[in-house]
Motif scaffolding. Sequence first.
Motif, PDB file in Angstrom:
ATOM      1  N   LEU A 328       5.291  -1.345  15.021  1.00 20.80           N
ATOM      2  CA  LEU A 328       5.722  -2.494  14.228  1.00 20.80           C
ATOM      3  C   LEU A 328       4.795  -2.723  13.032  1.00 20.80           C
ATOM      4  CD1 LEU A 328       6.670  -5.070  17.037  1.00 20.80           C
ATOM      5  CD2 LEU A 328       8.164  -3.485  15.817  1.00 20.80           C
ATOM      6  N   LEU A 329       3.481  -2.659  13.272  1.00 18.96           N
ATOM      7  CA  LEU A 329       2.512  -2.944  12.211  1.00 18.96           C
ATOM      8  C   LEU A 329       2.534  -1.895  11.108  1.00 18.96           C
ATOM      9  CD1 LEU A 329      -0.581  -4.167  14.279  1.00 18.96           C
ATOM     10  CD2 LEU A 329       0.885  -5.554  12.798  1.00 18.96           C
ATOM     11  N   CYS A 330       2.847  -0.650  11.463  1.00 18.96           N
ATOM     12  CA  CYS A 330       2.818   0.406  10.439  1.00 18.96           C
ATOM     13  C   CYS A 330       3.909   0.203   9.391  1.00 18.96           C
ATOM     14  CB  CYS A 330       2.914   1.794  11.072  1.00 18.96           C
ATOM     15  SG  CYS A 330       4.584   2.265  11.561  1.00 18.96           S
ATOM     16  N   LEU A 331       4.947  -0.550   9.734  1.00 12.83           N
ATOM     17  CA  LEU A 331       5.992  -0.843   8.754  1.00 12.83           C
ATOM     18  C   LEU A 331       5.477  -1.774   7.661  1.00 12.83           C
ATOM     19  CD1 LEU A 331       9.028  -1.282  11.170  1.00 12.83           C
ATOM     20  CD2 LEU A 331       8.341   0.761   9.898  1.00 12.83           C
ATOM     21  N   ILE A 332       4.370  -2.469   7.947  1.00  9.84           N
ATOM     22  CA  ILE A 332       3.676  -3.272   6.937  1.00  9.84           C
ATOM     23  C   ILE A 332       2.567  -2.449   6.288  1.00  9.84           C
ATOM     24  CG2 ILE A 332       2.274  -5.343   6.536  1.00  9.84           C
ATOM     25  CD1 ILE A 332       3.628  -6.536   9.055  1.00  9.84           C
ATOM     26  N   ALA A 333       1.835  -1.714   7.126  1.00 12.38           N
ATOM     27  CA  ALA A 333       0.648  -0.990   6.650  1.00 12.38           C
ATOM     28  C   ALA A 333       1.000   0.174   5.724  1.00 12.38           C
ATOM     29  CB  ALA A 333      -0.167  -0.482   7.837  1.00 12.38           C
ATOM     30  N   ILE A 334       2.079   0.906   6.017  1.00 17.33           N
ATOM     31  CA  ILE A 334       2.404   2.084   5.219  1.00 17.33           C
ATOM     32  C   ILE A 334       2.739   1.728   3.766  1.00 17.33           C
ATOM     33  CG2 ILE A 334       4.160   3.893   4.896  1.00 17.33           C
ATOM     34  CD1 ILE A 334       3.910   4.460   7.882  1.00 17.33           C
ATOM     35  N   PRO A 335       3.568   0.696   3.495  1.00  7.78           N
ATOM     36  CA  PRO A 335       3.747   0.308   2.094  1.00  7.78           C
ATOM     37  C   PRO A 335       2.441  -0.090   1.421  1.00  7.78           C
ATOM     38  CG  PRO A 335       5.465  -0.670   3.453  1.00  7.78           C
ATOM     39  CD  PRO A 335       4.475  -0.049   4.387  1.00  7.78           C
ATOM     40  N   ALA A 336       1.558  -0.775   2.170  1.00  7.26           N
ATOM     41  CA  ALA A 336       0.265  -1.181   1.606  1.00  7.26           C
ATOM     42  C   ALA A 336      -0.587   0.036   1.267  1.00  7.26           C
ATOM     43  CB  ALA A 336      -0.470  -2.093   2.584  1.00  7.26           C
ATOM     44  N   MET A 337      -0.606   1.036   2.160  1.00  6.86           N
ATOM     45  CA  MET A 337      -1.417   2.233   1.924  1.00  6.86           C
ATOM     46  C   MET A 337      -0.811   3.096   0.813  1.00  6.86           C
ATOM     47  SD  MET A 337      -3.909   1.696   3.787  1.00  6.86           S
ATOM     48  CE  MET A 337      -4.131   0.333   4.939  1.00  6.86           C
ATOM     49  N   PHE A 338       0.508   3.136   0.736  1.00  7.11           N
ATOM     50  CA  PHE A 338       1.170   3.863  -0.349  1.00  7.11           C
ATOM     51  C   PHE A 338       0.797   3.232  -1.694  1.00  7.11           C
ATOM     52  CE2 PHE A 338       5.030   4.529  -3.047  1.00  7.11           C
ATOM     53  CZ  PHE A 338       4.924   5.906  -3.169  1.00  7.11           C
ATOM     54  N   ALA A 339       0.809   1.887  -1.734  1.00  6.77           N
ATOM     55  CA  ALA A 339       0.413   1.176  -2.955  1.00  6.77           C
ATOM     56  C   ALA A 339      -1.041   1.463  -3.302  1.00  6.77           C
ATOM     57  CB  ALA A 339       0.624  -0.328  -2.773  1.00  6.77           C
ATOM     58  N   LEU A 340      -1.900   1.516  -2.284  1.00  6.26           N
ATOM     59  CA  LEU A 340      -3.324   1.791  -2.507  1.00  6.26           C
ATOM     60  C   LEU A 340      -3.530   3.191  -3.078  1.00  6.26           C
ATOM     61  CD1 LEU A 340      -6.255   0.786  -2.153  1.00  6.26           C
ATOM     62  CD2 LEU A 340      -6.207   1.739   0.177  1.00  6.26           C
ATOM     63  N   VAL A 341      -2.812   4.170  -2.545  1.00  8.50           N
ATOM     64  CA  VAL A 341      -2.919   5.548  -3.050  1.00  8.50           C
ATOM     65  C   VAL A 341      -2.443   5.625  -4.501  1.00  8.50           C
ATOM     66  CG1 VAL A 341      -1.976   7.894  -2.821  1.00  8.50           C
ATOM     67  CG2 VAL A 341      -2.746   6.653  -0.788  1.00  8.50           C
ATOM     68  N   LYS A 342      -1.315   5.014  -4.786  1.00  7.06           N
ATOM     69  CA  LYS A 342      -0.790   5.010  -6.154  1.00  7.06           C
ATOM     70  C   LYS A 342      -1.762   4.332  -7.118  1.00  7.06           C
ATOM     71  CE  LYS A 342       3.407   6.867  -6.200  1.00  7.06           C
ATOM     72  NZ  LYS A 342       3.776   7.956  -7.121  1.00  7.06           N
TER      73      LYS A 342
END
Length: 352
Positions: A328-342
Amino acid sequence: MQIIKDIFTDQHFLGAMLATIVFIVLGYVLSRLGLIKEDGKKAISAIVMKIAIPCMAFAAFMSDFDPSTFWTNILIFVLELGLYVSLILLGNLFFLREEKSKRTVYAIIMALGQLTFFSIPLLKSIYVNNVSEVLIPASMMTLAFRIVLYFYAFISISGTKLSKETVGPTLRKIFLNPIMIMMLLGLIIWLTQNITWQIQVDEASYGFLRIDKTAPMLFKVIEFGDVMATPLCMILIGSTLGEAKFLDAIKNKTAWILSLLHTFFVPLFVFGICCALEAFGWMHFSEFQLAALVIGMTAPVSAVLVVFTVQNDKESYVASDTLFLTTLLCLIAIPAMFALVKLAMTWPLFIA
């Protein structure tokens, strides 16, 4: 602000996240309705592990060989091993007050995510136009993951003593399975394509084993297996969640601590290490390599690891609840980490 806007209007990223959510929910609902039972899960798992993921692993290496990225990808394998060791040591420190048997299991749960089942299919969907650039480093990470999973995690949780009798079976689990066989075959073809017999295709020549160019009809079989991987993996994850007890997971404080550490601390720690290596000039990361490392480590807890805890009755309730919560949490974390990488790719640190 423009970077954030660009990220959240990226159709490939939004499509990948939407498809992930839809198919996980679909698997969850089908499991709850009793339409996917234990035998069904075993059948889906067999298709994923023996056909779909092996095809994806092989297809990732059907690209031109670039010597400049080869050594970085080798170093990513070494780095990933080092990261797992560091995270397991940190996990032991975080749970120092717990008894040793619990501390060991908690540290492993914190460190190991579903790289094969979750991260690789998701990365492929996000970077649909740069599949090889992101899946080759992710595949190198998979090798490190399997070594840690089957050597350290299995032996530590099961209490098996490392001996001549156990080394052979463990090595077979790591290397003699369809995923690793197809990945290593793809890797060999990728490495040797410029020195093998060349076949002219249009205006370019390719090694005869580059079947995506020299035998596209044959490669279509691989592609059919490849496209099955993402939806089936997500359905399988959803069906596993369908067996979880929601209220028990919500009330499990240890599972919450592990879930937050695994989903947020671990990828941020990996990101920090990558920034440090880049700053000192020891490694240079492309966006795809950084995404493979950071997003790859944001995946939910490894389902195979949960099976180990159940089989050996070692904190299995904590592992199962953590698997549920991290999904459940990764559905929040993955967009955040994708934004961080970008965002990181706009920093002077990562601009070559």
